[in-house]
Design an enzyme around this catalytic site. Structure first.
Site, PDB file in Angstrom:
ATOM      1  N   HIS A 210       0.858  -1.182   0.000  1.00  0.00           N
ATOM      2  CA  HIS A 210       0.000   0.000   0.000  1.00  0.00           C
ATOM      3  C   HIS A 210       0.895   1.233   0.000  1.00  0.00           C
ATOM      4  O   HIS A 210       2.026   1.197   0.503  1.00  0.00           O
ATOM      5  CB  HIS A 210      -0.880  -0.038   1.262  1.00  0.00           C
ATOM      6  CG  HIS A 210      -1.966   0.982   1.322  1.00  0.00           C
ATOM      7  ND1 HIS A 210      -1.724   2.296   1.670  1.00  0.00           N
ATOM      8  CD2 HIS A 210      -3.303   0.882   1.105  1.00  0.00           C
ATOM      9  CE1 HIS A 210      -2.865   2.959   1.674  1.00  0.00           C
ATOM     10  NE2 HIS A 210      -3.840   2.138   1.328  1.00  0.00           N
TER      11      HIS A 210
ATOM     12  N   ASP B 272       2.941  -4.517   8.048  1.00  0.00           N
ATOM     13  CA  ASP B 272       1.695  -3.781   7.842  1.00  0.00           C
ATOM     14  C   ASP B 272       0.556  -4.776   8.005  1.00  0.00           C
ATOM     15  O   ASP B 272       0.306  -5.595   7.121  1.00  0.00           O
ATOM     16  CB  ASP B 272       1.703  -3.159   6.440  1.00  0.00           C
ATOM     17  CG  ASP B 272       0.379  -2.502   6.071  1.00  0.00           C
ATOM     18  OD1 ASP B 272      -0.584  -2.571   6.866  1.00  0.00           O
ATOM     19  OD2 ASP B 272       0.302  -1.932   4.964  1.00  0.00           O
TER      20      ASP B 272
ATOM     21  N   GLN C 283      -4.611  -5.390   6.792  1.00  0.00           N
ATOM     22  CA  GLN C 283      -5.532  -6.352   6.196  1.00  0.00           C
ATOM     23  C   GLN C 283      -5.473  -7.730   6.854  1.00  0.00           C
ATOM     24  O   GLN C 283      -6.226  -8.624   6.461  1.00  0.00           O
ATOM     25  CB  GLN C 283      -5.229  -6.494   4.696  1.00  0.00           C
ATOM     26  CG  GLN C 283      -5.394  -5.225   3.890  1.00  0.00           C
ATOM     27  CD  GLN C 283      -6.840  -4.763   3.797  1.00  0.00           C
ATOM     28  OE1 GLN C 283      -7.767  -5.534   4.005  1.00  0.00           O
ATOM     29  NE2 GLN C 283      -7.037  -3.496   3.490  1.00  0.00           N
TER      30      GLN C 283
ATOM     31  N   LYS D 141     -10.959  -1.179   9.984  1.00  0.00           N
ATOM     32  CA  LYS D 141     -11.065  -2.358   9.124  1.00  0.00           C
ATOM     33  C   LYS D 141     -11.455  -3.607   9.907  1.00  0.00           C
ATOM     34  O   LYS D 141     -11.643  -4.676   9.325  1.00  0.00           O
ATOM     35  CB  LYS D 141      -9.749  -2.587   8.382  1.00  0.00           C
ATOM     36  CG  LYS D 141      -9.359  -1.451   7.433  1.00  0.00           C
ATOM     37  CD  LYS D 141      -8.055  -1.750   6.718  1.00  0.00           C
ATOM     38  CE  LYS D 141      -7.560  -0.551   5.932  1.00  0.00           C
ATOM     39  NZ  LYS D 141      -8.412  -0.189   4.787  1.00  0.00           N
TER      40      LYS D 141
ATOM     41  N   CYS E 184      -4.691   2.482  -3.805  1.00  0.00           N
ATOM     42  CA  CYS E 184      -3.472   2.992  -3.161  1.00  0.00           C
ATOM     43  C   CYS E 184      -2.311   2.024  -3.356  1.00  0.00           C
ATOM     44  O   CYS E 184      -1.530   1.757  -2.428  1.00  0.00           O
ATOM     45  CB  CYS E 184      -3.704   3.255  -1.670  1.00  0.00           C
ATOM     46  SG  CYS E 184      -4.854   4.583  -1.324  1.00  0.00           S
TER      47      CYS E 184
END
Length: 406
Positions: A121, A198, A201, A224, A361
């Site tokens: 991202h 990261d 997700q 999220k 993104c």
């Protein structure tokens, strides 16, 4: 899992869009919020609204207890070794930028390397571009396999003794690729580098154990994972955080201020300058309680079935290209031949079906895929096979419509 009972906890799903029952397939962008989260935030503002850490009155004490209680929930949620390792931020983007500015700029110089992947991202690309420009370090990319995965062999080839930071997405927001971040962290550590994951997700969909992953930093966002917008978490190993300087200065994060110098509070508060995101933290704590009650094994199993069903059904549509590996997280990214994804999404929206369209993104990844944009359907615990059937029917109608146009 009793999906019907789960869906009843999400009031936003009980509505029509453009005359059709809403089918929401954009949870990778932001998930919906259950009543437990909405009510927790509502209760804070109705009964406990006060600043934290500063006052000794009853409302201040209640607010502080709830705010710090949320930190303890996050600690347990990711299995951090200490609550001091849990920093509240505005989200994954702020968490990654904190590491880039506070840790990387202080520890990198010419000849050092930062290693990432093309599937990141933008929030895990741009901060490292800026670090490289500021320090003279070199930004390197682990190559992708044709199916959008990375191999440990390529990781070993890319990471060298000059590498100081490896930053990698746990789950790609475009391809659904689940990266072997635990193994990558081991390779990074073998070369003396630190590992940032990261987790934007991954945290909503799978049980996270930062000690097992042995990552040095882990970043994720509340919105999220059934929580509110505007708050996220930076996990960092205590020995690293203790030696990092704050990136925001002002109230709340200070120990003592005189006319020409100041000292900082201990962890975690030295990184939380200003009035913190109190309601957001309380909402995140409620979201963690909700997800734990459902159970991550249950969530993961349900989403695996949804992704498999979606792959099966979408693959039967002629002229539809699916991107990414066969084994994936709970999303499918695709394009209809000769149809711009924005047009696909617009037609689906007219049928009450919400998907994402654009570059997500991830423009370097779009270039690697040799497209300008894609459409993406992402699933969560409140989705059903019927939602996917509606998607498939909608795509067939869109295909027919644009086939007539062309």
């Amino acid at each position: 899992m009793d999906v019907k009972a789960i869906r009843e906890q999400f009031p936003i799903l009980d509505q029509e869009v453009n005359g059709n029952p809403l089918v929401y397939l954009d949870s990778s962008a932001t998930s919906h919020k259950p009543l437990a989260v909405i009510e927790a935030i509502d209760t804070y503002y109705k009964k406990d609204n006060s600043n934290v850490h500063r006052g000794v009155h009853t409302l201040g004490t209640r607010a502080t207890d709830k705010y710090e209680g949320a930190r303890d929930k996050v600690k347990d949620f990711i299995n951090a070794s200490s609550r001091e390792e849990v920093i509240f931020t505005r989200g994954t983007t702020t968490s990654i930028n904190t590491v880039a500015y506070s840790y990387a700029r202080a520890n990198l110089g010419e000849g050092d390397e930062i290693v990432i992947t093309p599937m990141e991202h933008h929030s895990n690309i741009i901060p490292w571009q800026q670090v490289a420009k500021a320090t003279g370090a070199t930004l390197k990319y682990i190559p992708l396999q044709p199916d959008g995965t990375v191999t440990l062999e390529d990781v070993k080839t890319t990471v060298t003794n000059n590498t100081k930071i490896v930053a990698m997405v746990h789950v790609s927001n475009v391809l659904g690729t689940v990266n072997p971040v635990k193994d990558v962290a081991e390779i990074a550590h073998d070369h003396g580098a630190v590992m940032l994951v990261d987790g934007a997700q991954s945290a909503p969909h799978m049980k996270i154990d930062v000690q097992d992953l042995n990552c040095d930093f882990f970043a994720f966002s509340a919105h999220k994972m059934c929580g509110p917008t505007g708050i996220g978490v930076l996990y960092g190993k205590k020995e690293l955080l203790k030696n990092m300087e704050p990136v925001e200065f002002g109230g709340e994060m200070i120990d003592f201020v005189n006319l020409y110098d100041s000292t900082w509070k201990d962890l975690p508060w030295k990184f939380e300058g200003g009035t913190p995101i109190i309601a957001g933290a309380i909402g995140l704590g409620a979201a963690i309680d909700f997800l734990n009650q459902v159970g991550f094994d249950t969530i993961a199993s349900h989403e695996h079935e949804l992704a498999s069903y979606a792959m099966e059904k979408l693959s039967l549509i002629d002229g539809l290209t699916i991107y990414g590996p066969t084994e994936r997280s709970s999303l499918v990214t695709f394009n209809l031949d000769q149809v711009h994804p924005h047009d696909t999404a617009t037609v689906l929206d007219s049928m009450g079906i919400a998907i994402r369209a654009g570059h997500h993104c991830a423009q370097p990844l779009m270039k690697w895929l040799e497209v300008t944009a894609t459409a993406r359907a992402s699933f969560y615990l409140y989705n059903t096979n019927e939602d996917i059937d509606r998607l498939v029917d909608g795509l067939r109608k869109a295909k027919e419509y644009f086939g007539d146009v062309f």
